[in-house]
Design an enzyme around this catalytic site. Structure first.
Site, PDB file in Angstrom:
ATOM      1  N   GLU A  46      25.534  53.755  77.133  1.00 32.58           N
ATOM      2  CA  GLU A  46      24.788  55.149  76.885  1.00 32.58           C
ATOM      3  C   GLU A  46      23.528  54.754  77.069  1.00 32.58           C
ATOM      4  O   GLU A  46      22.631  53.851  76.445  1.00 32.58           O
ATOM      5  CB  GLU A  46      25.122  55.786  75.577  1.00 32.58           C
ATOM      6  CG  GLU A  46      24.741  56.740  75.358  1.00 32.58           C
ATOM      7  CD  GLU A  46      25.112  57.273  73.965  1.00 32.58           C
ATOM      8  OE1 GLU A  46      24.995  58.546  73.708  1.00 32.58           O
ATOM      9  OE2 GLU A  46      25.395  56.087  72.837  1.00 32.58           O
ATOM     10  N   LYS A 135      28.359  63.855  77.431  1.00 31.62           N
ATOM     11  CA  LYS A 135      28.505  64.082  75.861  1.00 31.62           C
ATOM     12  C   LYS A 135      28.931  65.855  75.567  1.00 31.62           C
ATOM     13  O   LYS A 135      28.451  66.501  75.813  1.00 31.62           O
ATOM     14  CB  LYS A 135      27.736  63.451  75.370  1.00 31.62           C
ATOM     15  CG  LYS A 135      27.892  63.013  74.125  1.00 31.62           C
ATOM     16  CD  LYS A 135      26.173  61.848  73.463  1.00 31.62           C
ATOM     17  CE  LYS A 135      27.151  61.031  72.217  1.00 31.62           C
ATOM     18  NZ  LYS A 135      26.237  59.824  71.206  1.00 31.62           N
ATOM     19  N   CYS A 169      29.683  57.693  73.056  1.00 33.28           N
ATOM     20  CA  CYS A 169      29.901  56.439  71.386  1.00 33.28           C
ATOM     21  C   CYS A 169      30.438  57.829  70.378  1.00 33.28           C
ATOM     22  O   CYS A 169      32.120  57.350  70.442  1.00 33.28           O
ATOM     23  CB  CYS A 169      27.971  57.409  71.433  1.00 33.28           C
ATOM     24  SG  CYS A 169      27.517  56.336  70.380  1.00 33.28           S
TER      25      CYS A 169
END
Length: 309
Positions: A46, A135, A169
């Site tokens: 990430e 995200k 994540c």
């Protein structure tokens, strides 16, 4: 029927924090190392470009922002990656030369307006940018520095090396987001992260078993001394090792194929036998015979169909 066998690589490395030029150099170097190791697919952590800014507050509390915080933001913003740029072109050329498929975690700078997004870029082995996932829900104070995405970037791809897609994540804690990928038949499930807790290993194993897919999880290894000198005072209370890694590769039966790797940089590799994917569906298939589609349905707004590449 002949099943595929491919070699994949997961990069656990230290980024060039707050340095876009050196970050691109590092990405290209790791692509070369993975190609030399025979990898056909590579996953980076990430926000590997320019870094996950762990430990920094951007001098903000509820109801107050400051010029000091805006200066840190500017530093991060300047060193983030604009997709349509010479930096991305350099990465594309390196990928084409190495003949590998790459998923690369970056902080992406939107050229119109300038919002930053935590993004996973997907490149084909010809160097072509296939697409990106932004995200959906930044976690906690990440929401201060990154914007939110929508279903239009909840993408997956069908390629010669298999169907792949991923979440970033703590998106991986969102069961409906996972299911949106399972419904597209993802075989290589990608989970770049900044989470180095032991419990993350349990999450990755659960996803492998739930989705009956190979799981590739990639994290950074970062020490406090890796940060630029200008931020050392702000990190005085942080531990010497700020992110210990924990990158791992798992089978559809939850078995660890490589890793987890702790407290160092490295390249994890694994040879994946796709016959295991079929075998694993005998007793569980969350979007097939175990789905109870007569009871449950999931509709995802704006999600594009799986893209053939």
């Amino acid at each position: 029927m002949t099943f595929k066998n491919i070699r994949v690589g997961v990069v656990q490395a230290t980024p060039a924090l707050f340095d876009l030029e050196r970050s691109v150099d590092l990405v290209i170097a790791w692509i070369g190392k993975a190609a030399e190791a025979g990898c056909q697919f590579i996953l980076f952590p990430e926000s590997f470009i320019p870094c996950y800014p762990r430990g920094l507050t951007f001098d903000a509390i509820v109801g107050r922002r400051t010029d000091k915080g805006r200066a840190v933001w500017l530093d991060y913003w300047v060193n983030s990656l604009e997709v349509a740029s010479a930096h991305t072109q350099r990465i594309s050329e390196a990928i084409k030369k190495a003949n590998v498929t790459v998923a690369l975690g970056v902080t992406e700078k939107e050229p119109v307006g300038g919002t930053l997004y935590c993004t996973l870029l997907y490149f084909g082995n010809d160097g072509r940018l296939l697409g990106k996932h932004r995200k959906l829900k930044p976690t906690g104070l990440e929401r201060y520095i990154w914007g939110e995405s929508d279903g239009s970037t909840l993408v997956s791809f069908d390629s010669e090396i298999g169907k792949f897609g991923g979440l970033i994540c703590w998106e991986n804690y969102m069961p409906l987001a996972r299911t949106a990928l399972y419904q597209q038949g993802v075989e290589l499930y990608l989970a770049p992260t900044a989470d180095a807790r032991d419990s993350w290993q349990t999450t990755m194993q659960h996803i492998a078993l739930e989705g009956r897919c190979f799981v590739l999880a990639s994290n950074q290894f970062v020490q406090k001394t890796d940060y630029p000198e200008r931020y050392q005072a702000d990190l005085a209370d942080e531990p010497a090792i700020m992110c210990s890694g924990g990158s791992v590769i798992l089978s559809p039966m939850g078995e660890v194929l490589a890793g987890p790797l702790w407290n160092q940089e490295g390249l994890l590799t694994a040879d994946l036998d796709f016959s295991i994917l079929a075998k694993s569906k005998l007793d569980f298939d969350c979007v097939g015979h175990y789905s109870r589609s007569d009871v449950f349905t999931l509709t995802v707004a704006n999600q594009p169909p799986i893209q053939k590449v």
